[in-house]
Scaffold this active site. Structure first.
Site, short mmCIF file in Angstrom:
data_model
loop_
_atom_site.label_atom_id
_atom_site.label_comp_id
_atom_site.label_asym_id
_atom_site.label_seq_id
_atom_site.Cartn_x
_atom_site.Cartn_y
_atom_site.Cartn_z
N GLU A 1 -60.62 -91.53 -10.99
CA GLU A 1 -59.80 -91.81 -12.18
C GLU A 1 -58.39 -91.27 -11.92
OE1 GLU A 1 -61.56 -90.37 -15.81
OE2 GLU A 1 -59.83 -90.93 -17.02
N ASN B 1 -61.35 -92.29 -19.36
CA ASN B 1 -60.49 -92.31 -20.55
C ASN B 1 -59.11 -92.86 -20.24
OD1 ASN B 1 -62.63 -91.09 -21.88
ND2 ASN B 1 -61.79 -89.02 -21.74
N ASN C 1 -64.19 -98.38 -21.43
CA ASN C 1 -64.82 -97.09 -21.12
C ASN C 1 -65.12 -96.32 -22.39
OD1 ASN C 1 -65.33 -94.68 -19.25
ND2 ASN C 1 -63.77 -93.86 -20.65
N GLU C 2 -66.35 -95.83 -22.51
CA GLU C 2 -66.75 -94.95 -23.62
C GLU C 2 -66.13 -95.37 -24.96
OE1 GLU C 2 -66.17 -90.80 -22.53
OE2 GLU C 2 -67.83 -90.90 -21.10
N TYR D 1 -73.17 -85.59 -18.79
CA TYR D 1 -72.73 -84.42 -18.03
C TYR D 1 -73.62 -83.23 -18.38
CZ TYR D 1 -68.61 -87.12 -16.76
OH TYR D 1 -67.77 -88.08 -16.23
N GLU E 1 -71.17 -92.59 -15.03
CA GLU E 1 -70.57 -91.24 -14.99
C GLU E 1 -71.69 -90.23 -15.14
OE1 GLU E 1 -67.14 -90.20 -17.35
OE2 GLU E 1 -66.36 -92.25 -17.22
N GLN F 1 -66.70 -86.95 -10.45
CA GLN F 1 -65.93 -87.97 -9.77
C GLN F 1 -66.01 -87.70 -8.27
OE1 GLN F 1 -62.17 -88.79 -11.68
NE2 GLN F 1 -63.04 -88.67 -13.73
O1 AHR Z 1 -64.98 -88.07 -15.94
C1 AHR Z 1 -64.18 -87.42 -16.87
C2 AHR Z 1 -64.14 -88.12 -18.21
O2 AHR Z 1 -65.40 -88.02 -18.81
C3 AHR Z 1 -63.88 -89.60 -18.19
O3 AHR Z 1 -62.52 -89.90 -18.19
C4 AHR Z 1 -64.50 -90.08 -19.46
O4 AHR Z 1 -64.96 -91.41 -19.37
C5 AHR Z 1 -65.61 -89.09 -19.72
O5 AHR Z 1 -65.57 -88.60 -21.02
#
Ligand code: AHR
Length: 503
Positions: free
Chosen positions: A26, A71, A171-172, A243, A291, A352
């Protein structure tokens, strides 16, 4: 403590899509600038791309890289990143409150992908923009020539189209933090119409619609049902993100979180099947887990960077998690979950790749090195291709708050029929050694071990740094034996291992 693991060539979950081992870059922090791109660096190629980083990415053997966000994409104008570099605008990135120089855009990233031996997976901006931007971007990247956008690409130096197959529709979009956040109905309609337009250009595209940003979102799983109700027949994948953190510093429960991941996948798979049945569709939509990673070590530093009234810094050190040994186990557990669910999770992206919550770190003007989590990802990406096996694992458990009683030994296995190798990925997430017997008699009685790699460390919090890059690293395993199709090995408390067996 004893365990038995039974593997049989006829008990198969699925052929694994190699894109299960994808990653993500990103425009965020130092992922691009001083990450993959640093003109003037001693290893930089003629495009300013760091060759030391490219070599490490190649070592990971990443088949696909998602780009440019995240994001970031939800307020990004892809046109800012084309044409002569000195004419490209500097923009304010609203997602991460930084400045974007646009020195790297689609041409530079595409060339980097060739050097890194990977493919592009592109995201379009459905936050601040929409269908029109998406269709223009697709024409720019994929049309051979003779139209406005394709001719502009040719004028900008790239004759052949890139023929990008994988496209993320935003995205999201369920997240209130997202620029252009939408309700499920608003997004579902937009995603459907955008998918329809992109498909009118090329029916063979693979399109990914946004699912939930995580399983704790208040809109989950209604979001998936509504969005798929709008889009089911036009898309191929629904995207999920998750995450993991050990903010509570509670290792047994931290290492139980992959059970939550498993439940998330199973639930969304159920929603997919529900909508499929509702639509009387014969088509199957899969999950793109685009992700995932451990993310928490950098939170205090990020608060200071983002909260300290510094204006709009360029490439600040955001999301620079320094991973420890415990995270090796977590990443091993996450990948094992994906392998065992590879019949529904076809694509996954480690978020990432460089500097930003990443397996690879760089020092500006200095070295590039492997973080602890580099290794479990590398082993799976390189040796986890083939058929995922449906194993029977019988052994000790331990109690957790997160997921009840869970298996101490977490195992996945992949049968690569082309090489005749079966590879086991084993995490002992308990604080006790487990002696295991693997019953491989279904493969015959002539199995032999071709590789045995082990990761252990006396300190769960040990890390790799620029000064000490090999503090946490794999070593050759000892003491495993195999005879008459039965493999015996001891797995130390808190350990990760990869065992490859020729059958
Ligand atoms: O990977 C970091 C961020 O986590 C990304 O930009 C977003 O899609 C997610 O919230």
């Amino acid at each position: 403590m004893k365990a038995t693991v039974t593997a049989h060539p006829r008990f198969v979950v699925s052929e694994i899509d190699p894109r299960l081992y994808g990653s993500f870059i990103e425009h965020l922090g130092r992922a691009v600038y001083t990450g993959i791109y640093e003109p003037g660096h001693s290893t930089a190629d003629s495009d300013g791309m760091r060759k030391d980083v490219i070599d490490l990415v190649k070592e990971l053997d990443v088949p696909v890289v998602r780009y440019p966000g995240g994001n970031f994409v939800s307020a990004y104008n892809w046109e800012d990143g084309i044409g002569p570099k000195d004419e490209r605008p500097v923009r304010l990135d609203l997602a991460w409150h930084t400045s974007e120089s646009n020195e790297v855009g689609i041409h530079e990233f595409a060339d980097w992908c060739v050097s890194a031996n990977t493919e592009m997976m592109l995201a379009v901006n459905l936050g601040s923009r929409g269908l029109d931007e998406a269709r223009n971007f697709l024409e720019y990247t994929n049309h051979p020539g003779g139209s406005y956008w394709s001719d502009l690409r040719i004028k900008n130096g790239r004759k052949e189209p890139w023929d990008v197959k994988l496209w993320c529709l935003g995205n999201e979009m369920d997240g209130p933090w997202q620029i252009g956040h939408k309700t499920a109905d608003e997004y579902g309609r937009l995603a459907h119409e955008t998918a329809k337009a992109l498909r009118s250009f090329d029916k063979s595209l693979e399109l990914i619609v946004c699912g939930s940003s995580n399983a704790k979102m208040p809109t989950y799983p209604e979001w998936e049902a509504t969005v798929l109700d709008h889009t089911y027949n036009e898309v191929d994948y629904i995207s999920l993100h998750m995450y993991f953190d050990n903010e509570a510093n509670d290792t047994p429960n931290y290492l139980a979180m992959s059970e939550k991941l498993d439940a998330y996948i199973v639930s969304v798979s159920g929603v997919i099947d529900y909508i499929k049945a509702k639509k009387r569709s014969s088509k199957q939509v899969y999950i793109s887990f685009d992700e995932w990673n451990v993310w928490y070590h950098s939170k205090e530093q990020d608060k200071k960077i983002l909260g300290g009234n510094d204006g709009w810094p360029f490439a600040p050190p955001l999301l620079e998690d320094i991973y420890n040994f415990e995270d090796v186990l977590q990443v091993g557990l996450i990948i094992n979950t994906f392998i065992r669910r590879s019949n529904v999770v076809r694509i996954a992206c480690l978020a990432q790749l460089v500097n930003v919550i990443a397996p690879i770190m760089t020092a500006p003007g200095g070295a590039a090195w492997r973080q602890t989590i580099f290794y479990p990802f590398m082993f799976a990406s390189r040796f986890g291709r083939g058929k995922a096996l449906d194993l029977n694992v019988d052994g000790p458990t331990y109690p957790t708050k997160v997921a009840g009683d869970i298996s101490s030994l977490d195992v996945s296995a992949v049968n690569d029929e082309a090489t005749g190798h079966v590879t086991f990925f084993v995490v002992n997430r308990s604080d006790k050694t487990v002696e295991a017997e693997f019953d491989l008699t279904g493969f015959g009685d002539r199995a032999e071990i071709v590789d045995f790699q082990v990761m252990t460390h006396g300190n769960l919090k040990a890390v790799n740094t620029e000064a000490n890059m090999m503090e946490v690293a794999p070593r050759k395993g000892e003491g495993a034996s195999v005879s008459a199709g039965r493999l015996l090995a001891d797995f130390a408390a808190y350990s990760y291992q990869m065992i490859r067996v020729k059958v």
